[in-house]
Write a protein that holds these residues in place. Structure first.
Motif, short mmCIF file in Angstrom:
data_model
loop_
_atom_site.label_atom_id
_atom_site.label_comp_id
_atom_site.label_asym_id
_atom_site.label_seq_id
_atom_site.Cartn_x
_atom_site.Cartn_y
_atom_site.Cartn_z
N SER A 178 0.82 -1.21 0.00
CA SER A 178 0.00 0.00 0.00
C SER A 178 0.85 1.27 0.00
CB SER A 178 -0.92 0.01 1.22
OG SER A 178 -0.17 -0.04 2.43
N SER A 179 2.17 1.12 -0.11
CA SER A 179 3.07 2.28 -0.15
C SER A 179 4.34 1.87 -0.89
CB SER A 179 3.42 2.73 1.27
OG SER A 179 4.27 1.79 1.91
N PRO A 180 5.11 2.85 -1.38
CA PRO A 180 6.37 2.49 -2.05
C PRO A 180 7.31 1.67 -1.16
CG PRO A 180 5.80 4.76 -2.56
CD PRO A 180 4.82 4.30 -1.51
N LEU A 181 7.39 2.01 0.13
CA LEU A 181 8.27 1.25 1.00
C LEU A 181 7.79 -0.19 1.14
CD1 LEU A 181 10.69 1.04 2.86
CD2 LEU A 181 9.26 1.92 4.74
N GLU A 182 6.49 -0.38 1.30
CA GLU A 182 5.97 -1.74 1.38
C GLU A 182 6.24 -2.50 0.09
OE1 GLU A 182 1.94 -2.16 2.55
OE2 GLU A 182 2.27 -1.42 4.59
N GLU A 183 6.10 -1.82 -1.05
CA GLU A 183 6.36 -2.50 -2.32
C GLU A 183 7.82 -2.90 -2.43
OE1 GLU A 183 6.35 -1.81 -7.16
OE2 GLU A 183 5.25 -0.39 -5.88
N LEU A 184 8.72 -2.00 -2.03
CA LEU A 184 10.14 -2.32 -2.09
C LEU A 184 10.46 -3.52 -1.21
CD1 LEU A 184 13.04 -1.52 -2.99
CD2 LEU A 184 13.18 -0.17 -0.87
N VAL A 185 9.95 -3.51 0.01
CA VAL A 185 10.21 -4.61 0.93
C VAL A 185 9.62 -5.91 0.37
CG1 VAL A 185 9.76 -5.52 3.24
CG2 VAL A 185 10.34 -3.10 2.94
N ALA A 186 8.41 -5.84 -0.16
CA ALA A 186 7.76 -7.04 -0.69
C ALA A 186 8.53 -7.62 -1.86
CB ALA A 186 6.32 -6.71 -1.10
N ARG A 187 8.93 -6.75 -2.80
CA ARG A 187 9.67 -7.23 -3.97
C ARG A 187 11.01 -7.86 -3.57
NH1 ARG A 187 7.92 -6.14 -8.91
NH2 ARG A 187 6.25 -4.61 -9.17
N CYS A 188 11.73 -7.16 -2.72
CA CYS A 188 13.07 -7.63 -2.36
C CYS A 188 13.00 -8.89 -1.49
CB CYS A 188 13.84 -6.52 -1.65
SG CYS A 188 14.22 -5.11 -2.72
N ALA A 189 12.04 -8.94 -0.58
CA ALA A 189 11.89 -10.14 0.25
C ALA A 189 11.52 -11.34 -0.61
CB ALA A 189 10.84 -9.91 1.33
N ALA A 190 10.65 -11.12 -1.60
CA ALA A 190 10.28 -12.22 -2.50
C ALA A 190 11.49 -12.71 -3.29
CB ALA A 190 9.18 -11.76 -3.46
N TYR A 191 12.32 -11.78 -3.75
CA TYR A 191 13.55 -12.14 -4.47
C TYR A 191 14.45 -12.99 -3.58
CZ TYR A 191 18.12 -11.41 -6.73
OH TYR A 191 19.36 -11.59 -7.33
N ILE A 192 14.69 -12.53 -2.36
CA ILE A 192 15.60 -13.23 -1.46
C ILE A 192 15.06 -14.61 -1.10
CG2 ILE A 192 16.54 -13.20 0.89
CD1 ILE A 192 16.77 -10.10 0.54
N HIS A 193 13.78 -14.69 -0.78
CA HIS A 193 13.22 -15.98 -0.38
C HIS A 193 13.18 -16.95 -1.56
CE1 HIS A 193 12.04 -15.66 3.84
NE2 HIS A 193 11.91 -14.37 3.61
N TRP A 194 12.87 -16.45 -2.75
CA TRP A 194 12.89 -17.34 -3.92
C TRP A 194 14.29 -17.90 -4.12
CZ3 TRP A 194 15.35 -17.81 -8.65
CH2 TRP A 194 14.76 -18.68 -9.58
N GLY A 195 15.30 -17.05 -3.99
CA GLY A 195 16.67 -17.51 -4.18
C GLY A 195 17.09 -18.55 -3.16
N VAL A 196 16.63 -18.39 -1.91
CA VAL A 196 16.99 -19.34 -0.87
C VAL A 196 16.20 -20.64 -1.01
CG1 VAL A 196 16.85 -19.75 1.64
CG2 VAL A 196 17.80 -17.60 0.76
N GLU A 197 14.95 -20.53 -1.42
CA GLU A 197 14.12 -21.73 -1.59
C GLU A 197 14.49 -22.52 -2.85
OE1 GLU A 197 10.15 -20.22 -1.59
OE2 GLU A 197 10.40 -19.27 0.37
#
Length: 232
Positions: free
Chosen positions: A91-110
Motif C-alpha cells: 500500500s506504499s512504495p516502502l511496502e512495495e520495495l520490501v515485498a519485492r526484495c523479500a520475494a527475491y531473497i526468499h525465492w533464491g533461498v528456496e
C-alpha cells in the motif's frame, strides 16, 4: 541399447510434440540446477535425461544455446511473477520495495539451484548472449524504480544515474545475502527476515525495525509468510 545410450522411447502421438519440448526444458532446467559445472551441459545429457536420441532435440531447439536461453527465460519469468505477486499487496512504495526484495531473497533461498542458474555466471556468451537476460533487467528496473520512490526527498527531482547506482548496490547486497546463505548453510545464520530487514534498511535509508515490521505484516499470495529453510 542404441549408441547414444538413450532409453528407447515411444513416439509422441501426432499433435503432442509440445510434450517432448516441455520434457526437454524440464530436463535441462534440472541439470543446470544440479550439476557441479552447469556450463558443461550437453545436448546428449539432456537427451539421456529424457530418454530420447539427441537428434530428437533439433525438432524443438536448433542448438544447446537456444535450449538454455529458454530455460533462463522461464526461470526469470517465475522470479518476476513471484515478486509482482508479493508487491500486489503493498500500500506504499516502502511496502512495495520490501515485498519485492523479500520475494527475491526468499525465492533464491528456496530454489538455490535455479538461482545459481540465473545469477551464478559461468555460462559462455556464445551460449547465453547478454540480451538473454531481458526479463532479469526488468526485475532490476522494478526494484530501481520503487527504491527511487522511497529514497528521493519530496520536491527533489530523481537522478537516473544515482538511482541506477543505488539499485545496483541494493541488488549486490541481496545477491550477496542469497549466495552466501545458500553456500554456507552450516553457519548459524540469524533468521532470514532479520538479515533482509538490515540489508533493505541500509539501502532504503530506513530503520531496520521499520522494515522488519513490514516483513511481519506482508504475506506472499497463497503461501503465507515465506519459509526460512534454516529456521523452520
Amino acid at each position: 541399447m542404441s549408441q547414444t545410450g538413450a532409453t528407447p522411447r515411444r513416439r509422441n502421438p501426432r499433435g503432442q510434440g509440445q510434450v517432448l519440448k516441455t520434457q526437454l526444458l524440464e530436463a535441462a532446467a534440472h541439470l543446470l540446477a544440479t550439476m557441479d559445472r552447469p556450463e558443461t551441459l550437453t545436448l546428449r545429457q539432456v537427451a539421456r535425461e529424457v530418454g530420447v536420441a539427441p537428434a530428437s532435440i533439433y525438432s524443438h531447439f536448433p542448438d544447446l544455446g537456444s535450449l538454455i536461453q529458454q530455460v533462463l527465460h522461464l526461470r526469470y519469468e517465475e522470479l518476476a511473477a513471484r515478486m509482482n505477486d508479493a508487491a500486489g499487496t503493498a500500500s506504499s512504495p516502502l511496502e512495495e520495495l520490501v515485498a519485492r526484495c523479500a520475494a527475491y531473497i526468499h525465492w533464491g533461498v528456496e530454489h538455490p539451484g535455479e538461482y545459481r542458474t540465473l545469477f551464478g555466471g559461468g555460462m559462455p556468451e556464445t551460449l547465453v548472449p547478454f540480451d538473454t537476460h531481458g526479463v532479469g533487467e526488468e526485475i532490476l528496473a522494478s526494484v530501481i524504480s520503487v527504491l527511487s520512490d522511497v529514497t528521493t526527498a519530496p520536491g527533489r527531482k530523481p537522478d537516473p544515474h544515482e538511482d541506477w547506482q543505488a539499485g545496483l548496490l541494493l541488488w549486490t547486497g541481496m545477491h550477496g545475502l542469497v549466495a552466501l546463505y545458500n553456500a554456507h548453510g552450516a553457519i548459524d545464520w540469524p533468521p532470514l527476515d532479520d538479515l533482509t530487514a538490515k540489508v533493505l534498511g541500509k539501502h532504503a535509508s530506513q530503520p531496520a525495525p521499520v522494515v522488519a515490521k513490514i516483513l511481519r505484516t506482508l504475506k506472499e499470495p497463497d503461501s503465507g509468510r515465506p519459509v526460512d529453510p534454516h529456521h523452520s
